[in-house]
Scaffold this active site. Structure first.
Site, PDB file in Angstrom:
ATOM      1  N   GLU A  57       0.959  -1.209  -0.091  1.00  0.00           N
ATOM      2  CA  GLU A  57       0.059   0.248   0.513  1.00  0.00           C
ATOM      3  C   GLU A  57       0.821   1.234  -0.111  1.00  0.00           C
ATOM      4  O   GLU A  57       0.430   2.703  -0.464  1.00  0.00           O
ATOM      5  CB  GLU A  57      -0.717  -0.514   1.140  1.00  0.00           C
ATOM      6  CG  GLU A  57      -2.088   0.888   1.565  1.00  0.00           C
ATOM      7  CD  GLU A  57      -2.973   0.825   2.578  1.00  0.00           C
ATOM      8  OE1 GLU A  57      -3.748   2.512   2.353  1.00  0.00           O
ATOM      9  OE2 GLU A  57      -3.245   0.176   1.957  1.00  0.00           O
ATOM     10  N   LYS A  58       2.018   1.333   0.350  1.00  0.00           N
ATOM     11  CA  LYS A  58       3.039   2.272   0.582  1.00  0.00           C
ATOM     12  C   LYS A  58       4.212   2.359   0.554  1.00  0.00           C
ATOM     13  O   LYS A  58       4.836   0.435   0.827  1.00  0.00           O
ATOM     14  CB  LYS A  58       2.718   3.271   2.074  1.00  0.00           C
ATOM     15  CG  LYS A  58       2.325   2.044   3.049  1.00  0.00           C
ATOM     16  CD  LYS A  58       2.085   3.561   4.376  1.00  0.00           C
ATOM     17  CE  LYS A  58       0.155   3.566   4.408  1.00  0.00           C
ATOM     18  NZ  LYS A  58       0.429   2.376   4.731  1.00  0.00           N
ATOM     19  N   ASP A 104      -3.199  -2.254   3.480  1.00  0.00           N
ATOM     20  CA  ASP A 104      -2.978  -2.171   5.244  1.00  0.00           C
ATOM     21  C   ASP A 104      -4.640  -3.478   5.433  1.00  0.00           C
ATOM     22  O   ASP A 104      -5.249  -3.556   5.232  1.00  0.00           O
ATOM     23  CB  ASP A 104      -3.770  -0.886   4.868  1.00  0.00           C
ATOM     24  CG  ASP A 104      -2.477  -0.056   5.628  1.00  0.00           C
ATOM     25  OD1 ASP A 104      -1.301  -0.761   5.795  1.00  0.00           O
ATOM     26  OD2 ASP A 104      -2.611   1.470   5.353  1.00  0.00           O
ATOM     27  N   ASP A 115      -7.345  -3.411   6.255  1.00  0.00           N
ATOM     28  CA  ASP A 115      -8.857  -3.077   6.956  1.00  0.00           C
ATOM     29  C   ASP A 115      -9.274  -3.097   5.593  1.00  0.00           C
ATOM     30  O   ASP A 115      -9.103  -3.361   4.578  1.00  0.00           O
ATOM     31  CB  ASP A 115      -8.321  -2.179   7.218  1.00  0.00           C
ATOM     32  CG  ASP A 115      -7.947  -0.763   7.040  1.00  0.00           C
ATOM     33  OD1 ASP A 115      -7.891  -1.202   5.414  1.00  0.00           O
ATOM     34  OD2 ASP A 115      -7.192   0.349   7.872  1.00  0.00           O
ATOM     35  N   TYR A 121      -0.053  -2.223  13.321  1.00  0.00           N
ATOM     36  CA  TYR A 121      -0.475  -1.497  13.236  1.00  0.00           C
ATOM     37  C   TYR A 121      -1.323  -0.312  13.390  1.00  0.00           C
ATOM     38  O   TYR A 121      -1.952  -1.041  14.094  1.00  0.00           O
ATOM     39  CB  TYR A 121      -2.027  -2.070  12.430  1.00  0.00           C
ATOM     40  CG  TYR A 121      -2.315  -1.428  11.219  1.00  0.00           C
ATOM     41  CD1 TYR A 121      -1.788  -0.853   9.998  1.00  0.00           C
ATOM     42  CD2 TYR A 121      -3.669  -1.865  11.155  1.00  0.00           C
ATOM     43  CE1 TYR A 121      -2.490  -0.301   9.226  1.00  0.00           C
ATOM     44  CE2 TYR A 121      -4.650  -0.925  10.092  1.00  0.00           C
ATOM     45  CZ  TYR A 121      -4.358  -0.829   9.494  1.00  0.00           C
ATOM     46  OH  TYR A 121      -5.247   0.000   9.235  1.00  0.00           O
ATOM     47  N   ARG A 159      -4.398   2.409  12.546  1.00  0.00           N
ATOM     48  CA  ARG A 159      -5.395   2.346  12.306  1.00  0.00           C
ATOM     49  C   ARG A 159      -6.490   1.150  12.872  1.00  0.00           C
ATOM     50  O   ARG A 159      -7.315   0.731  12.004  1.00  0.00           O
ATOM     51  CB  ARG A 159      -5.877   2.518  11.193  1.00  0.00           C
ATOM     52  CG  ARG A 159      -4.842   3.872  10.899  1.00  0.00           C
ATOM     53  CD  ARG A 159      -4.930   3.385   8.670  1.00  0.00           C
ATOM     54  NE  ARG A 159      -4.025   4.638   8.677  1.00  0.00           N
ATOM     55  CZ  ARG A 159      -4.606   5.777   8.153  1.00  0.00           C
ATOM     56  NH1 ARG A 159      -5.735   6.232   8.070  1.00  0.00           N
ATOM     57  NH2 ARG A 159      -3.339   7.625   8.219  1.00  0.00           N
TER      58      ARG A 159
END
Length: 641
Positions: A7-8, A103, A105, A328, A330
């Site tokens: 994702e990043k 991520d 989620d 993580y 979030r």
């Protein structure tokens, strides 16, 4: 070639660090020794097309165009990151295997799924795509996760749920923002009146709280204290419990409003015999507080240090991505997988190394102790935020990072401490036909509370003398205590976040309220900080020291909107349905059709609103929530939320 899509960049580097070496850093990806590649998104590489993409007429905001409902949805490459998207597309064409490393989620699932779809990956490649779930970026954790890859198709419903949320928010925001902005312009208002299905109910909470404070009229009320003495001369107090006959003199919360009544009771009990009618004594205990999810961490950091939700999220992202000191951030879970309990000695040792302030607390912890936090049944895509096993030089952290790390670490250490134990006593005493109650707690074992020193509470220090049921006592005198009702408190960062997570308290529909007690509240862990920040940037909220209040434009908007848009019932109902989609108990089509029908009615309603509240209002200067006071300018293209 196996292609990992993170994702990043920080996530990509963590994955590459445990894969075959030597490696070559190339333009937009890392080439591994075995020919595999690790590439990355830079957050969202795609964004939803603007209304004018579907019809050039929509570039101009006009009421007759509403509602806007695209027949075929389109995503566009973001101009700033288009080059990286082209790199990923080229790599996907060469790949024989894909690993989705978004991520863990709802949004992370959709983000990478959209990129794979946009890059036109072959059907067979999409079907065999695997899912990597990472909540800890340290090498040992990444290596473990790479051995536990799942089939990405297992998460298709989660992705569909995120897609439904994204499209519904776009429709709601675009249509109602245009409708109310145009109505405001008719009254000479020059700002954008943005409406969102989450941000607007939050604004509604603040507006209504401000109104309650403004309209509040303090009223006196009265308590009667009986000063008692035992036969052996020990003193203590008990407080009057009004009978049913006193109800006409009480308010809805049972407070006595008549001073003559209170004076009469005080006079009747003075210098009178008293009788201990009943005595309850019970040993009680409290388990350690669960490890943090993001919202509970943000609430505690706001209470303790005055940090905004956005500041805490940014600090956590640094601790997670840059320093790899926490898992993580979030996360919406406050529980841990049972298998993680075996890592406790290493995690505790890392905390002792990283924080000298917590060294003694770690020494007193018992790693074999297992609190209720370890519960596989309550862990889904991700678990609670806890420290990692990484040892680190504390001087490399800034003050805010140290503070937040210590909050997370202390909450984790508490899981290895005994329960807080105390003895609770409650005595009912009869004096001159009136009933009085005395209660007290006596500390038995401080347990985990020793980790959280605080100012002594006078109630915690209250002790009752040795008492027995049926005991004769003497009331020395009755004293009337003058009290005043207090207005509701203005919202702060902590209390507004608490309201969002405990949103069931503010829901009007009783059936929905009951269901919501089991859900996560208004917004998600990943979005709450950004939504609050957005309301500040748009000038709808403003700060007065630690207090949060609505601006004049924020109040006017809430007054103009139908109640459906300003209470959390509707958005809470949406979240229930979105969760149903992720659980495969609700269909995407059913949700979207119902939402569009409701939105059509809201747009029609906007044509008939009374927009007089916007007359004479000046477009607010937008300010950041972190008290920087920097000006920003409204864009006419308003994001869906």
């Amino acid at each position: 070639m196996r292609l990992y899509i993170a994702e990043k960049p920080s996530l990509a580097r963590a994955i590459a660090a445990v894969l075959p070496k030597p490696q070559q850093k190339l333009n937009g990806y890392i080439q591994l020794a075995n020919g595999d590649c690790v590439t990355w998104c830079i957050g969202h590489l795609l964004e939803q097309a603007e209304p004018e993409h579907y019809d050039a007429r929509f570039k101009q905001w006009r009421l007759e165009h509403l509602p806007i409902f695209p027949e075929q949805w389109h995503w566009q490459a973001k101009s700033k990151t288009a080059a990286q998207l082209r790199v990923i597309k080229g790599l996907i064409k060469q790949a024989g295997e894909l690993v989705h490393a978004g991520d863990p989620d709802r949004e992370g699932q959709l983000l990478v799924d959209l990129v794979i779809e946009h890059c036109k990956a072959k059907v067979a490649l999409k079907k065999s795509c695997q899912r990597l779930l990472l909540s800890d970026l340290n090498p040992a954790a990444v290596s473990r996760a790479l051995k536990q890859l799942k089939l990405n198709q297992e998460f298709a419903a989660l992705s569909t749920s995120a897609l439904a949320r994204s499209r519904a928010d776009w429709l709601y925001g675009i249509n109602l923002t245009r409708a109310y902005t145009l109505k405001g312009q008719q009254q000479g208002y020059g700002g954008v009146l943005s409406v969102g299905r989450v941000q607007t109910p939050i604004l509604g909470l603040v507006v209504r709280r401000d109104q309650e404070i403004a309209n509040f009229v303090s009223r006196p009320f009265y308590q009667v204290e009986a000063k008692l003495r035992t036969e052996s001369g020990e003193l203590f107090s008990a407080f009057w419990q009004p009978s049913e006959a006193c109800k006409p003199y009480q308010d809805e919360e049972g407070r006595v409003l008549s001073r003559p009544l209170a004076e009469h009771v005080a006079k009747r009990i003075s210098a009178q015999a008293a009788f201990l009618q009943s005595l309850k004594q019970q040993d009680k205990q409290q388990a350690p507080p669960l490890p943090y999810n993001l919202s509970s961490l943000q609430i505690d950091a706001a209470k303790r240090y005055g940090y905004s939700a956005k500041q805490v999220l940014d600090i956590c992202q640094n601790l997670y991505e840059r320093h790899t000191l926490i898992t993580y951030p979030r996360s919406d879970s406050r529980y841990l997988p049972k298998q993680h309990h075996g890592d406790a000695p290493k995690v505790l040792a890392a905390i002792k190394n990283n924080s000298s302030d917590l060294a003694d607390a770690v020494d007193d912890a018992v790693p074999r102790r297992q609190s209720k936090a370890w519960n596989d049944a309550k862990v889904d895509a991700h678990h609670a935020i806890i420290p990692t096993e990484k040892r680190y030089l504390a001087q490399n952290l800034g003050e805010a990072e140290r503070r937040v790390y210590q909050l997370i670490a202390r909450q984790y250490i508490a899981q290895f401490y005994p329960h807080y134990r105390y003895a609770h006593s409650e005595a009912l005493i009869q004096i001159a036909d009136g009933m009085f109650k005395a209660s007290a707690n006596q500390l038995l074992e401080l347990g985990w509370k020793s980790l959280f020193p605080k100012k002594k509470n006078t109630e915690d220090e209250l002790l009752l003398p040795p008492l027995t049921q049926g005991q004769a006592l003497h009331c020395i005198e009755g004293v009337v205590l003058d009290k005043q009702t207090q207005p509701p408190k203005a919202y702060t960062d902590a209390s507004l976040l608490a309201a969002m997570t405990g949103i069931a308290r503010y829901v009007q529909d009783p059936a929905l309220k009951a269901v919501l007690k089991e859900t996560d509240g208004l917004g998600t862990e990943a979005t709450r900080a950004g939504i609050i920040e957005l309301l500040f940037k748009r000038g709808f909220l403003q700060r007065q020291a630690k207090q949060i209040h609505a601006s004049d434009s924020g109040k006017a908007l809430v007054m103009a909107l139908p109640e459906l848009c300003t209470w959390p019932d509707m958005t809470a109902h949406w979240e229930m349905q979105l969760n149903g989609i992720s659980q495969r108990s609700q269909s995407y089509q059913g949700f979207m059709q119902g939402m569009q029908a409701q939105l059509s009615d809201l747009v029609k309603h906007s044509a008939n609103i009374n927009a007089q509240a916007f007359v004479g209002l000046v477009k607010p200067a937008a300010k950041g929530a972190a008290r920087r006071g920097k000006r920003s300018h409204y864009r006419k293209k308003v994001a869906a939320k």
